[in-house]
Scaffold this active site. Structure first.
Site, PDB file in Angstrom:
ATOM      1  CB  SER A  66      -2.520  -0.195   0.705  1.00  0.00           C
ATOM      2  OG  SER A  66      -3.271  -1.071   1.522  1.00  0.00           O
ATOM      3  CE  LYS A  67      -2.947  -3.026  -6.530  1.00  0.00           C
ATOM      4  NZ  LYS A  67      -1.479  -3.047  -6.416  1.00  0.00           N
ATOM      5  NE  ARG A  68      -3.561  -3.323   4.406  1.00  0.00           N
ATOM      6  CZ  ARG A  68      -4.039  -2.470   5.289  1.00  0.00           C
ATOM      7  NH1 ARG A  68      -5.137  -2.747   5.944  1.00  0.00           N
ATOM      8  NH2 ARG A  68      -3.414  -1.336   5.533  1.00  0.00           N
TER       9      ARG A  68
ATOM     10  N   GLY B 162      -9.457  -1.385  -1.056  1.00  0.00           N
ATOM     11  CA  GLY B 162     -10.273  -1.411  -2.275  1.00  0.00           C
ATOM     12  C   GLY B 162      -9.518  -0.757  -3.421  1.00  0.00           C
TER      13      GLY B 162
END
Ligand code: GLU
Length: 257
Positions: free
Chosen positions: A242-244, A246
């Site tokens: 996920s965006k976590r 990067g």
């Protein structure tokens, strides 16, 4: 002939996880001299945007993932879903449900409080005909729900092997929302049969949807496609990417060079 589809929802830019799904469908279609259909699953009206659709198609092209048919947009196909819903209503495999959002929310909370799975309690499933007639006369808004068969569902997944779901795994899920827009599961099942899809290759996050789609396709009197659910991309922490972790959109990676 092999016919596969890539079916993104235009609710964001193309993600690397989804790109992998596209690539597998593309490679399989090319290997089998089959056809790849691009289907835009835009029935989540609030979250879908034409800009995301353009961006997804643009990224696919940039990657060299070409397709043979489409893009076919689900919101352009509403009459088809209505025809299928009408057919299920006539066959007694669907019914109109007049429960309000507030009632459903109250029941959902109540079920959670009791530690039960929050599924529709069937209030409108067996309304006596007189009551139904009266409600219909009032012109109340309704959704159309599926009336599932009490039947265990099994499929032999090309990647994961055998899946077995018990006879009560499928609930009275919504086929058409009050607005007349189909739910994801309904639109996907209708389109997979209407578009002659032979193999559904998608992420394992869709496994819980497959029993619903198989049962619907059987209710249409059609044969389900072959399903293949692939693993999902994870980060170093083994959690779903996920965006976590990067940058995960093709767009961002492309801009980063
Ligand atoms: N629109 C779904 C998604 O983007 C794909 C559903 C499917 O492949 O059946 O996850």
């Amino acid at each position: 002939m092999v016919r596969v589809r890539f079916a993104p929802s235009p609710t964001g830019h193309l993600h690397v996880g989804n790109t992998r799904t596209a690539l597998m469908n593309y490679l399989f279609a090319r290997k089998e001299q089959g056809r790849l259909v691009v289907r835009i699953e835009d029935t989540d009206i609030e979250r879908s945007a034409a800009d995301y659709e353009r961006s997804i198609l643009d990224d696919l092209e940039w990657l060299g993932i070409s397709w043979d048919e489409g893009p076919i947009r689900q919101t352009d196909r509403l009459p088809t879903y209505h025809t299928y819903a009408q057919d299920l209503l006539e066959k007694g495999r669907a019914y109109r449900c007049y429960c309000t959002e507030e009632e459903l929310e109250r029941k959902r909370k109540e079920a959670i409080r009791k530690g039960e799975p929050p599924r529709y309690d069937g209030t409108c499933r067996d309304l006596p005909p007189e009551v139904r007639k009266q409600i219909e006369g009032e012109g109340r808004p309704f959704v159309v729900r599926f009336k599932p068969f009490a039947k265990a569902i099994h499929w032999a997944d090309t990647i994961c092997g055998d899946f077995h779901f018990p006879h009560n795994a499928v609930d009275d899920f919504i086929l058409l929302k009050q607005s007349g827009v189909p739910s994801y599961n309904f639109a996907a099942a209708v389109d997979d049969v209407e578009m002659g899809i032979t193999h559904v290759i998608r992420g394992a996050d869709h496994v819980p949807n497959t029993p619903k789609q198989i049962m619907l396709i059987e209710a249409f009197g059609r044969k389900p496609p072959q399903y293949a659910h692939h693993s999902l991309l994870v980060g170093n922490d083994r959690k779903q990417l996920s965006k976590r972790h990067g940058a995960t959109s093709v767009r961002d990676l492309r801009e980063m060079g």
